[in-house]
Scaffold this motif. Structure first.
Motif, PDB file in Angstrom:
ATOM      1  N   ASN A   1       0.828  -1.215   0.000  1.00 16.08           N
ATOM      2  CA  ASN A   1       0.000   0.000   0.000  1.00 16.08           C
ATOM      3  C   ASN A   1       0.858   1.260   0.000  1.00 16.08           C
ATOM      4  N   ASN A   2       2.010   1.206   0.651  1.00 17.71           N
ATOM      5  CA  ASN A   2       2.881   2.379   0.725  1.00 17.71           C
ATOM      6  C   ASN A   2       3.428   2.804  -0.632  1.00 17.71           C
ATOM      7  N   ILE A   3       3.426   1.909  -1.616  1.00 16.10           N
ATOM      8  CA  ILE A   3       3.883   2.274  -2.959  1.00 16.10           C
ATOM      9  C   ILE A   3       3.035   3.429  -3.489  1.00 16.10           C
ATOM     10  N   CYS A   4       1.772   3.386  -3.208  1.00 11.47           N
ATOM     11  CA  CYS A   4       0.856   4.407  -3.709  1.00 11.47           C
ATOM     12  C   CYS A   4       0.826   5.649  -2.829  1.00 11.47           C
ATOM     13  N   LYS A   5       1.498   5.604  -1.719  1.00 14.79           N
ATOM     14  CA  LYS A   5       1.523   6.758  -0.822  1.00 14.79           C
ATOM     15  C   LYS A   5       2.890   7.437  -0.895  1.00 14.79           C
ATOM     16  N   LEU A   6       3.905   6.814  -0.296  1.00  7.09           N
ATOM     17  CA  LEU A   6       5.213   7.457  -0.176  1.00  7.09           C
ATOM     18  C   LEU A   6       6.348   6.708  -0.878  1.00  7.09           C
ATOM     19  N   ALA A   7       6.157   5.434  -1.147  1.00 12.85           N
ATOM     20  CA  ALA A   7       7.268   4.611  -1.638  1.00 12.85           C
ATOM     21  C   ALA A   7       7.142   4.290  -3.130  1.00 12.85           C
ATOM     22  N   GLY A   8       6.572   5.235  -3.890  1.00 10.54           N
ATOM     23  CA  GLY A   8       6.428   5.014  -5.316  1.00 10.54           C
ATOM     24  C   GLY A   8       6.623   6.291  -6.087  1.00 10.54           C
ATOM     25  N   GLU A   9       6.742   6.128  -7.413  1.00 14.17           N
ATOM     26  CA  GLU A   9       6.894   7.275  -8.302  1.00 14.17           C
ATOM     27  C   GLU A   9       6.016   7.036  -9.525  1.00 14.17           C
ATOM     28  N   PRO A  10       5.525   8.101 -10.165  1.00 15.64           N
ATOM     29  CA  PRO A  10       4.665   7.921 -11.336  1.00 15.64           C
ATOM     30  C   PRO A  10       5.378   7.093 -12.409  1.00 15.64           C
ATOM     31  N   TYR A  11       4.598   6.226 -13.051  1.00 12.93           N
ATOM     32  CA  TYR A  11       5.149   5.374 -14.102  1.00 12.93           C
ATOM     33  C   TYR A  11       4.075   5.153 -15.155  1.00 12.93           C
ATOM     34  N   GLY A  12       4.228   5.783 -16.285  1.00 14.84           N
ATOM     35  CA  GLY A  12       3.265   5.589 -17.359  1.00 14.84           C
ATOM     36  C   GLY A  12       1.892   6.132 -17.003  1.00 14.84           C
TER      37      GLY A  12
END
Length: 135
Positions: A77-88
């Motif tokens: 879940n954290n990928i979509c909050k703080l641990a992710g970056e826009p991709y495509g």
């Protein structure tokens, strides 16, 4: 480092009260968790886990492949909050790598045929991309 991108639906049930979340979103989230999240997934467990979790196509056939992320749901879940970056378009890519287990049906010429038998590959340190919906 090789990047292995996995497109998944992740519906975050964030701070919204559970009863206010539409049933379709809750169902999609539960299906995602059932089919793709298993912190303790082993390479030798594909056949049993897919059978026990009843992971089949909408037509009740064997899936050609299924991917399990070896992480707890809160980490994903954290990928979509703080641990992710826009991709495509509409995707978020993880900043940190994940280990994943890819279960591939043994008979790819006729993958829907039961009994479902899979061979697994473990892919270490792969970034994943997730399609998500915040409710």
């Amino acid at each position: 480092m090789r990047a292995y991108f996995l497109c998944l639906l992740l519906a975050l049930l964030s701070a919204t009260v559970h009863s206010q979340v539409p049933a379709s979103v809750r169902d999609a989230y539960a299906k995602f968790r059932n089919q793709h999240v298993f912190p303790g997934m082993r390479q030798t467990s594909c056949n049993n886990v897919i059978r026990d979790r009843y992971i089949y196509t909408d037509n009740d056939e064997c899936k050609p492949y299924n991917t399990f992320i070896r992480a707890h749901q809160n980490v994903i879940n954290n990928i979509c909050k703080l641990a992710g970056e826009p991709y495509g378009r509409g995707l978020t890519k993880s900043i940190h790598p994940f280990d994943i287990v890819v279960c591939v049906h043994d008979d790819m010429r006729n993958p829907g045929r039961k009994p479902c038998r899979y061979t697994a590959r473990v892919k270490y340190a792969n970034r994943i991309a997730i399609a998500w919906k915040l409710v």
